[in-house]
Design an enzyme around this catalytic site. Structure first.
Site, short mmCIF file in Angstrom:
data_model
loop_
_atom_site.label_atom_id
_atom_site.label_comp_id
_atom_site.label_asym_id
_atom_site.label_seq_id
_atom_site.Cartn_x
_atom_site.Cartn_y
_atom_site.Cartn_z
N CYS A 77 0.83 -1.20 0.00
CA CYS A 77 0.00 0.00 0.00
C CYS A 77 0.87 1.25 0.00
CB CYS A 77 -0.89 -0.02 1.22
SG CYS A 77 -1.89 1.45 1.43
N CYS A 96 1.10 4.11 4.02
CA CYS A 96 2.08 4.20 5.12
C CYS A 96 3.45 3.84 4.58
CB CYS A 96 1.75 3.19 6.22
SG CYS A 96 0.26 3.58 7.12
N ASP A 126 -0.80 29.03 6.72
CA ASP A 126 -0.88 27.56 6.78
C ASP A 126 -1.18 27.04 5.38
OD1 ASP A 126 -1.17 24.93 7.51
OD2 ASP A 126 -3.02 25.21 8.66
N CYS A 169 2.97 21.87 5.97
CA CYS A 169 2.93 20.40 5.88
C CYS A 169 4.02 19.92 4.93
CB CYS A 169 1.55 19.94 5.42
SG CYS A 169 1.03 20.68 3.89
N1 SAH Z 1 -5.59 26.53 8.36
C1 SAH Z 1 -6.57 25.54 7.98
C2 SAH Z 1 -6.40 25.00 6.57
C3 SAH Z 1 -5.01 24.61 6.14
S1 SAH Z 1 -4.92 23.68 4.65
C4 SAH Z 1 -6.59 24.41 8.99
O1 SAH Z 1 -5.67 24.27 9.80
O2 SAH Z 1 -7.55 23.66 9.00
C5 SAH Z 1 -4.61 24.85 3.43
C6 SAH Z 1 -5.82 25.62 2.97
O3 SAH Z 1 -5.39 26.56 2.00
C7 SAH Z 1 -6.92 24.81 2.31
O4 SAH Z 1 -8.13 25.08 2.95
C8 SAH Z 1 -6.94 25.34 0.86
O5 SAH Z 1 -8.24 25.37 0.30
C9 SAH Z 1 -6.41 26.72 1.04
N2 SAH Z 1 -5.78 27.39 -0.12
C10 SAH Z 1 -5.09 26.82 -1.13
N3 SAH Z 1 -4.58 27.76 -1.94
C11 SAH Z 1 -4.94 28.97 -1.42
C12 SAH Z 1 -4.68 30.32 -1.80
N4 SAH Z 1 -3.96 30.61 -2.88
N5 SAH Z 1 -5.19 31.30 -1.03
C13 SAH Z 1 -5.94 31.01 0.07
N6 SAH Z 1 -6.21 29.75 0.48
C14 SAH Z 1 -5.71 28.73 -0.26
#
Ligand code: SAH
Length: 463
Positions: free
Chosen positions: A81, A84, A385, A412
């Site tokens: 898989c 993991c 984020d 991430c």
């Molecule tokens: N901070 C949130 C989401 C993080 S994931 C949490 O912790 O739950 C990253 C997020 O960025 C996703 O929701 C995605 O839709 C958004 N995203 C992706 N590209 C973006 C952009 N150019 N501007 C704003 N948001 C964006």
């Protein structure tokens, strides 16, 4: 090409490192070979599968001298898989690998030395932690329905309902959907021909609420006999929402834009740090809810807020970080590209009686420069984020102009984090500390938080 090894040859080699995808790396007469499933310090026997100019790939045939960190994978399909990559490594070993990866990327890609690295925060239970599962649906040569997970580096489905990272309740749901598809001879999607109906089954479970959403992704407009499927899913304890998602595109992206609720609620709810969140199918929501609280708390601690700050929460999803921070600052402004997520964020602020958080749907790299240029809007603290590709250059440029006191960067992907840290450093921000948090045990993925402060001196005008 004069290589010290030959394709299809069998060799013994010592592994001395681990690559960014969790593979073991060793050398034969100086020539690097990547071996999936091998661990540092091990003596292994490999079959050479591919050779390139400066490195090759080997298949692990036998571990002749195992690492003290080698463990027996808990999952029977761990090796096949693609989900993991690290089940054969002790949890302690996984944490060390991830911490090193973050620090190495910051040093190598970011070119930054001496950033204080806090010890990685691991979890107590490295299995069954996910609240979201996405099962691809297909069929084998004999036409039998297959639901499970993709094999490594391929889109071949390994037919298994059991995943050690998922909630056990999924096993029931998958079995039930499988029987339904077989009984009513409903076609499954074929990625190559782009024909067939059912593409994916997606489930989401509220860790605290116990509420479950089942979403069936189809390449079409209607799911035949869906009332029977709904009736059966209603029998599964916790299911409060059954949603149909249409995805007609020839793409790897799982969800399409259109959702129709077949039964029950349009969203499920969950609680994080005492705040209640509503989550719709198209919105991003962290997959490890217990560790998400840990991550957000650390971000909050690292931001070391006074209480009178104005905060930007960029890439805010359904506003989880915004609402977490809102209780500790003057006001928060969240930006997110998915409109449904912003609808959720606004509802979430209201439902929790949080009046100092506002949101806007749009790309962070468009919204923030516009608001800054047109209205002079700035922030004292900026939380970002972003998804794996990191922040857009246009956003980083405007942060260099806004000059917030602090940037809390949650990432991430350590490689893009390090790249962006380098850019921010050149603009006069200084990386204070970095904290890795293990949100995804048994996989190679790692989350990291960096706190940067604005000091105004760029490395150039500093010397
Ligand atoms: N901070 C949130 C989401 C993080 S994931 C949490 O912790 O739950 C990253 C997020 O960025 C996703 O929701 C995605 O839709 C958004 N995203 C992706 N590209 C973006 C952009 N150019 N501007 C704003 N948001 C964006």
């Amino acid at each position: 090409m004069n290589l010290p090894i030959e394709k299809n040859g069998i060799y013994e080699m010592r592994i001395d490192g681990m690559g960014s995808n969790g593979e073991g790396i060793g050398r034969i007469d100086g020539y690097a070979v990547f071996v999936d499933g091998a661990l540092p310090e091990e003596l292994v026997k490999v079959l050479i599968l591919k050779t390139r100019k400066s490195f090759g790939f080997g298949k692990l045939l036998e571990v002749l001298e195992p690492s003290p960190e080698r463990v027996e994978p808990v999952c029977p399909v761990a090796r096949q898989c693609g989900g993991c990559q690290l089940q054969h490594l002790s949890y302690k070993g996984q944490l060390a690998y991830k911490e090193d990866k973050v620090n190495e990327d910051i040093a190598r890609i970011g070119g930054l030395q001496g950033v204080k690295s806090l010890p990685i925060i691991g979890v107590e239970h490295p299995y069954r932690y996910r609240n979201k599962a996405q099962f691809p649906v297909g069929c084998n040569k004999d036409g039998q329905v297959q639901i499970g997970f993709y094999a490594k580096r391929s889109h071949r489905i390994i037919d298994t309902p059991v995943c050690m990272l998922q909630n056990e309740i999924n096993d029931n749901i998958i079995q039930l959907v499988k029987e339904f598809l077989e009984e009513f001879k409903i076609t499954t999607y074929n990625e190559i021909t782009h024909k067939g109906l059912v593409r994916h089954i997606l489930t989401r479970i509220g860790k605290h609420s116990g509420e479950i959403m089942v979403c069936i992704v189809i390449n079409g407009k209607k799911l035949p006999k869906c009332e029977i499927l709904v009736e059966r899913l209603q029998q599964v304890e916790g299911v409060v929402s059954v949603v149909l998602n249409e995805n007609h595109e020839d793409t790897n992206v799982i969800l399409g834009q259109k959702c129709t609720t077949l039964w029950g609620k349009d969203t499920i709810t969950d609680t994080l740090g005492g705040i209640e969140f509503e989550i719709s199918p198209l919105s991003f929501y962290q997959v490890n809810p217990l560790q998400t609280e840990v991550l957000y708390r650390r971000a909050l601690e690292m931001a070391n807020l006074k209480g009178d700050e104005r905060v930007f929460d960029l890439y805010c999803g359904i506003g989880t970080i915004s609402l977490f921070f809102a209780q500790h600052v003057k006001e928060v402004f969240g930006v997110e590209i998915v409109e449904e997520a912003i609808v959720d964020a606004e509802k979430n602020a209201e439902r929790n009686g949080i009046g100092n958080a506002t949101f806007e749907a749009g790309a962070a790299e468009e919204v923030i420069p516009r608001l800054y240029r047109e209205k002079g809007i700035t922030a004292d603290v900026v939380v970002v984020d972003p998804p794996r590709k990191g922040c857009d250059q246009q956003l980083l440029d405007v942060l260099g102009q806004i000059k917030p006191e602090k940037i809390v960067y949650i990432s991430c992907n350590p490689a893009t984090l390090a790249r962006d840290m380098k850019i921010l450093t050149e603009m006069g921000f200084v990386a204070e500390e970095v904290q890795a948090v293990d949100m995804f045990p048994n996989t190679i993925h790692v989350e990291a938080i960096t706190m940067m402060t604005y000091c105004g001196k760029t490395p150039k005008n500093d010397g």
